[in-house]
Design an enzyme around this catalytic site. Structure first.
Site, PDB file in Angstrom:
ATOM      1  N   SER A   1       0.785  -1.243   0.000  1.00  0.00           N
ATOM      2  CA  SER A   1       0.000   0.000   0.000  1.00  0.00           C
ATOM      3  C   SER A   1       0.806   1.276   0.000  1.00  0.00           C
ATOM      4  CB  SER A   1      -0.942   0.039   1.203  1.00  0.00           C
ATOM      5  OG  SER A   1      -1.826  -0.987   1.088  1.00  0.00           O
ATOM      6  N   SER A   2       1.721   1.358  -0.933  1.00  0.00           N
ATOM      7  CA  SER A   2       2.449   2.613  -1.080  1.00  0.00           C
ATOM      8  C   SER A   2       1.483   3.738  -1.447  1.00  0.00           C
ATOM      9  CB  SER A   2       3.525   2.474  -2.155  1.00  0.00           C
ATOM     10  OG  SER A   2       2.967   1.906  -3.310  1.00  0.00           O
TER      11      SER A   2
ATOM     12  N   ASP B   1      -6.585  -0.278   3.463  1.00  0.00           N
ATOM     13  CA  ASP B   1      -5.222   0.265   3.379  1.00  0.00           C
ATOM     14  C   ASP B   1      -5.149   1.656   3.992  1.00  0.00           C
ATOM     15  OD1 ASP B   1      -5.076  -2.001   1.925  1.00  0.00           O
ATOM     16  OD2 ASP B   1      -4.674  -1.046   0.003  1.00  0.00           O
TER      17      ASP B   1
ATOM     18  N   TYR C   1      -8.869  -6.383 -10.317  1.00  0.00           N
ATOM     19  CA  TYR C   1      -9.376  -6.084  -8.968  1.00  0.00           C
ATOM     20  C   TYR C   1     -10.823  -5.596  -9.055  1.00  0.00           C
ATOM     21  CZ  TYR C   1      -9.678  -3.950  -4.335  1.00  0.00           C
ATOM     22  OH  TYR C   1     -10.070  -3.621  -3.066  1.00  0.00           O
TER      23      TYR C   1
END
Ligand code: GLA
Length: 384
Positions: free
Chosen positions: A124-125, A171, A221
């Protein structure tokens, strides 16, 4: 993460003055994958890696942003149609726009940022980037009037509206609410949460990064999320109170077997089991039963690989190696399609596991996996 490094670049890149520095972490997730947008439970924790940004109002109506890692500089306005082209800058622009829509009087600013959370590794940058700016703009222009729940939702809305990923809340929530030494059990429907001190005596948590990121991960996703919604829609005529797959039992699902595609059915099966696994793992942790925690992690991997189909060859290979080495628990972490496995390893097996995984991965794919020891850290904050 190094404040001095970011500060020196900020000074060099702009007018020599300094601003305020903010940081937000990436996250791990012990269990509960693809359950957040199904109203279910997740069990993440913030990590000691993330993003740091220095920011200073510049007296104009423009944002001047410098990505230290990419050595890329972008300027953009704050109006509704002034979005930048560079994909990294869309995150910052999106957060600015969302803050403005929440009534914050965001003004132009100069900013430089850098991160040590690996991109595309499932840590989760992007949430780290969103939370950093949401937290900072709230502090600088909003008198901190936006609460932490809204800050997390602002990050999520940025993904939906400016990046095109219809993600859940996990996140951003972990990045904002993280607490050193604790995992967070989060109910993604009510946003009720509980901190679980995580000190597995005799074990270590380690991430093994495939260093692959498969293309089309975000469209795949979004497709997974649609499958879940299709099943909910098929059930609603008979069960109008069903809002999410969280509300669906295996027996209810069986009733729509012929009415939804086999693929959607399989996806829903995985999600229903996975929501229960989070609760089971929390109970097992309370009892100090790491064998059960680990067994559930392997079950998740199997479900993500065979039912939800978000694994990939490299991740399955890493999972097999972990199993062969006697690692207690191992599974793909995050959205999937590349990135890391998360592994719960007994102290005495750690060295053998790491050596074996490096050797076998290199022999098969001719590249070295990256290894990250997990340290659970704090959430979004001002550093100076
Ligand atoms: C990504 C998303 C999250 C969550 C995970 C899978 O990280 O951003 O919202 O859905 O995938 O658990």
């Amino acid at each position: 993460m190094d404040i001095e490094f970011v500060r020196s670049r900020f000074i060099k890149h702009f007018d020599g003055t300094t601003g305020s520095v903010y940081a937000s972490p990436g996250r791990i997730n012990l269990i509960g994958e693809h359950t957040d947008y199904n109203g279910g439970f997740v069990f993440p924790g913030a990590i000691d890696k993330g993003m740091i940004a220095e920011i200073k109002a510049n007296g104009t109506d423009k944002v001047c942003a410098y990505s230290i890692d990419l050595k890329d500089y972008v300027e953009f306005g704050l109006g509704p149609n002034e979005g930048p082209r560079a994909s990294w800058a869309k995150y910052i622009y999106g957060v600015c726009r969302e803050m403005i829509e929440h009534g914050v009087d965001v003004k132009g600013f100069n900013t430089a940022f850098a991160g040590d959370v690996p991109l595309g590794a499932g840590m989760s940058s992007s949430a780290a980037l969103e939370s950093t700016y949401a937290f900072a703009l709230n502090d600088m222009f909003g008198d901190n009037k936006i609460d932490k729940f809204e800050l997390a939702k602002i990050g999520q809305a940025t993904e939906h509206k400016y990046v095109g990923v219809n993600c859940g809340i996990m996140d951003q929530f972990a990045s904002v609410f993280g607490k050193a030494g604790s995992l967070i059990r989060l109910d993604c429907r009510s946003l009720e949460y509980e901190y679980f001190p995580f000190e597995p005596v005799g074990y270590r948590l380690v991430l093994v990064d495939t260093v692959v990121k498969h293309e089309l991960a975000s469209s795949a996703y979004n497709k997974r999320r649609m499958s879940c919604e299709n099943v909910v829609k098929a059930l609603q005529p008979k069960y109008p109170n069903v809002e999410y797959l969280r509300d669906v039992t295996v027996d209810m699902l069986a009733e729509v077997k012929g009415a939804v595609s086999d693929e959607d059915y399989m996806r829903a099966e995985y999600v229903i089991d996975e929501i229960q696994r989070v609760l089971d793992v929390c109970e097992a942790l309370k009892a100090g039963d790491y064998e059960t925690v680990g067994a559930k992690m392997y079950e998740t991997h199997h479900g993500m690989s065979k039912l939800y189909e978000v694994s990939c060859e490299e991740l399955d290979f890493l999972n097999d190696i972990a199993f062969d080495c006697g690692v207690t628990g191992s599974r793909v972490m995050g959205g999937g399609f590349g990135g890391c496995t998360i592994n719960l390893v007994k102290n005495e097996l750690y060295e053998t596991f790491i050596t074996t995984v490096k050797e076998r991965y290199k022999a098969k794919y001719d590249k070295s996996p990256k290894i990250y020891d997990v340290v659970i850290g704090d959430g979004a904050r001002k550093l100076c």
